[in-house]
Design a protein around this motif. Structure first.
Motif, short mmCIF file in Angstrom:
data_model
loop_
_atom_site.label_atom_id
_atom_site.label_comp_id
_atom_site.label_asym_id
_atom_site.label_seq_id
_atom_site.Cartn_x
_atom_site.Cartn_y
_atom_site.Cartn_z
N PHE A 225 -3.39 2.99 2.21
CA PHE A 225 -4.32 1.87 2.33
C PHE A 225 -4.73 1.38 0.96
CE2 PHE A 225 -7.17 5.51 2.09
CZ PHE A 225 -8.30 5.06 1.43
N VAL A 226 -5.27 0.16 0.94
CA VAL A 226 -5.61 -0.52 -0.31
C VAL A 226 -6.99 -1.13 -0.19
CG1 VAL A 226 -4.49 -2.65 0.47
CG2 VAL A 226 -4.84 -2.28 -1.97
N THR A 227 -7.76 -1.10 -1.27
CA THR A 227 -9.06 -1.79 -1.30
C THR A 227 -8.88 -3.12 -2.03
OG1 THR A 227 -9.68 -0.61 -3.32
CG2 THR A 227 -10.42 0.31 -1.22
N ILE A 228 -9.40 -4.18 -1.42
CA ILE A 228 -9.24 -5.53 -1.96
C ILE A 228 -10.57 -6.26 -1.88
CG2 ILE A 228 -6.78 -5.66 -1.36
CD1 ILE A 228 -7.52 -7.24 1.11
N ALA B 42 -1.02 -3.77 -2.92
CA ALA B 42 -1.03 -3.97 -1.47
C ALA B 42 0.37 -4.01 -0.86
CB ALA B 42 -1.76 -5.27 -1.13
N SER B 43 1.40 -4.08 -1.69
CA SER B 43 2.75 -4.30 -1.18
C SER B 43 3.28 -3.16 -0.33
CB SER B 43 3.71 -4.57 -2.34
OG SER B 43 3.76 -3.45 -3.21
N LEU C 124 1.77 -9.98 3.05
CA LEU C 124 2.50 -8.76 2.73
C LEU C 124 2.74 -7.88 3.95
CD1 LEU C 124 0.80 -7.87 -0.65
CD2 LEU C 124 3.17 -8.57 -0.33
N GLY C 125 2.36 -8.34 5.12
CA GLY C 125 2.68 -7.62 6.34
C GLY C 125 1.66 -6.59 6.77
N ILE C 126 0.49 -6.56 6.13
CA ILE C 126 -0.57 -5.64 6.56
C ILE C 126 -1.21 -6.21 7.82
CG2 ILE C 126 -2.76 -4.59 5.93
CD1 ILE C 126 -1.88 -4.70 3.02
N ARG C 127 -1.30 -5.41 8.87
CA ARG C 127 -1.81 -5.91 10.15
C ARG C 127 -3.13 -5.28 10.56
NH1 ARG C 127 0.16 -9.51 8.95
NH2 ARG C 127 2.11 -10.49 9.55
N ALA D 272 5.82 -13.21 -6.78
CA ALA D 272 6.27 -12.28 -5.73
C ALA D 272 6.54 -13.11 -4.49
CB ALA D 272 5.21 -11.23 -5.46
N GLY D 273 7.64 -12.81 -3.81
CA GLY D 273 8.04 -13.63 -2.68
C GLY D 273 8.28 -12.83 -1.42
#
Length: 550
Positions: A19-22, A120-121, A150-153, A422-423
């Motif tokens: 997981f990532v904090t944003i 986050a990738s 980035l596909g995080i759901r 980034a793509g």
């Protein structure tokens, strides 16, 4: 078996969640992570002692010198501690009785958005923080949008610093409503809101008595219960070749990491782009031969036949090959201080292949306020946009929604070697411009300056001629196209690319032609309407930014 061996065996079998904090700068991401690690017993004694010493020296920015500054657990760079901001991505590892975790603490400053996208990738869950005093900020929207791309759901929204607003339920509910409007438009499948005080530890690991009105999860309980994403074992095999090993005449192996799927000894495989077929004779690892390999294992494949394979090739199962594409539509996060230049040479790095490429067109730019798309001539630092990229050589791709490994790429400046974007690939497009044909030297920005509007397609039922006249009287460069004619969609697409407004008479035209044309020019440059209500159609074009309001 000893106690330590038993513990190691149990630890090895635990599920892993990333997981990532944003969120925006100073919302308290690093403090939250430090508190989470502390309360979940994820900090070693010597690390905690070092943080206490740094806090006592006055490095704390949250307390009065007597408190622990939990942000120092992850903010270890000298510049981070001096400026009180996160600059680099900090990865930390901890475990609970249920799971293992890899967390990424990312910077919130707009200058370091590229670092946030990197962190986050690979995440499965995003924890976005909002400052209860400041509410939803542009960077909050930007980070949530990037996480979605980035596909995080799964998204956990932590409304932080609730102690500074006296744990007001009214403030929390207002921010929940404001941000729900944002995240609901981004396609997240699971969203939860939690009121927290990262500094005091309320609702981080243990439930707080200061918010009896909150009946939702804590930060840790959300992470403990988050469904893990489905593994890539059931996905098609993708094995990008990284290196050809030839230590002696009797050995020829193809080294790389399994990006998705499973490969077994004896499997029939296809080598792309050549299309040659063979059989997997052996799968080698550092420890020796294995019967099967799956993502993300790094292995060496030996084939039964002498097949010409080079770095950048992809090995797949027959009948489930990736698409070979020179031209594709993608979402870009622009990371360079130098704006995008369509005339500039770029390199696209995709898996293990690097090819020269150009940005053929910018279809739209994401408006962070409305989360809608608007026509754009280019992208600047931290902009998010949809583009069409044309490569000099084919890439072997899948849509990002189907495969992160073969749907992601980076764009590199060919002169400076800087990573500029980034793509995330959306779809492969027909390469109707293949070859070394004529290439326009007029940019979309120059066309917009000349005509006073963006190129667009208006698909009209009814009085299309009346729409053409109305736009012409407003000074637009406009042309009428009969949608029922053969090749009408291609003509309309060409007119749009040349900066004109193509009014397509949609009566009698197939719905499939309309949908294909919309995909070709992009939603931001496409509008539909009824010729009986010309004013409404013109207003819609104004709202999309195609023409300027009067």
């Amino acid at each position: 078996m000893s106690d330590i061996e038993h513990w190691l065996r149990q630890h090895e079998q635990k599920e892993l969640l990333r997981f990532v904090t944003i969120g925006s700068v100073d919302d308290g991401k690093s403090t939250l992570i430090g508190r989470l690690l502390h309360d979940a017993d994820g900090i070693f004694d010597d690390q905690l002692a070092a943080v206490k010493r740094a806090s006592a020296r006055g490095a704390t920015r949250d307390g009065d010198g007597d408190d622990i500054d939990f942000s120092l657990v992850t903010d270890g760079l000298k510049a981070e501690r001096e400026q009180g901001i996160t600059i680099d991505v900090a990865y930390r590892y901890f475990t609970t009785e249920k799971r293992k975790y890899i967390l990424a603490d990312t910077p919130g400053h707009v200058q370091y958005t590229r670092n946030m996208a990197t962190g986050a990738s690979t995440a499965d869950v995003a924890v976005v923080l909002l400052d209860a005093r400041l509410g939803v900020l542009p960077q909050s929207r930007r980070h949530a949008c990037i996480a979605s791309l980035l596909g995080i759901r799964q998204l956990l929204v932590a409304v932080n610093k609730m102690d500074l607003v006296d744990w007001s339920r009214e403030v929390f509910e207002r921010l929940r409503a404001d941000f729900a409007a944002v995240v609901n438009a981004l396609g997240f499948e699971r969203v939860a809101f939690v009121p927290v005080s990262a500094r005091k530890g309320d609702n981080v690991v243990t439930r707080s008595t200061r918010s009896p009105w909150h009946d939702g999860p804590t930060i840790l309980s959300f992470l403990e219960d988050a469904p893990l994403p489905k593994g890539s074992e059931g996905a098609p095999l993708r094995f990008p070749v990284q290196y050809v090993l030839r230590p002696h005449l009797n050995y020829r192996g193809f080294a790389g990491s399994v990006a998705s799927g499973v490969v077994r000894r004896g499997d029939a495989v296809t080598v792309l782009p050549s299309g040659r077929r063979s059989t997997v004779a052996a799968i080698d690892t550092f420890e020796g031969e294995v019967e099967a390999a799956w993502a993300p294992m790094a292995v060496t494949l030996r084939l039964a036949d002498e097949v010409d394979v080079a770095r950048g090739d992809v090995i797949a199962h027959p009948g489930a090959e990736p698409t070979a594409a020179r031209r594709f539509e993608a979402d870009l996060v622009w990371m360079s201080e130098r704006p995008m230049d369509p005339s500039r040479a770029y390199l696209v790095k995709h898996t293990t292949r690097v090819v020269p490429a150009r940005v053929e067109s910018v279809r739209s730019h994401l408006d962070l306020e409305t989360l809608g798309s608007r026509p754009a001539d280019g992208l600047a630092l931290n902009d998010i946009g949809r583009v069409v990229i044309r490569c000099d050589r084919p890439l072997l791709v899948d849509p990002y929604a189907e495969s992160r490994a073969t749907g992601a790429f980076i764009v590199v400046d060919a002169l400076t070697n800087d990573t500029v974007a980034a793509g995330m690939l959306r779809a492969a497009l027909d390469d109707h411009r293949a070859g070394d044909g004529a290439r326009s030297t007029v940019t979309s920005a120059e066309r917009r300056e000349r005509f006073g509007h963006a190129g667009a397609v208006a698909w009209v039922k009814g009085d299309a001629g009346g729409v053409e006249r109305a736009l012409f009287d407003r000074g637009c460069a406009v042309a009428l196209v009969d949608g029922a004619e053969v090749g009408a969609a291609r003509v309309a697409e060409a007119l749009c690319a040349a900066g004109l407004v193509a009014v397509v008479q949609g009566d009698g035209a197939a719905t499939g032609e309309r949908d294909a044309l919309r995909r070709a020019v992009g939603d931001a440059a496409f509008v539909t309407g009824d010729g009986a209500d010309i004013a409404a159609l013109v207003t819609a074009m104004e709202k999309q930014g195609i023409i300027a309001p009067r």
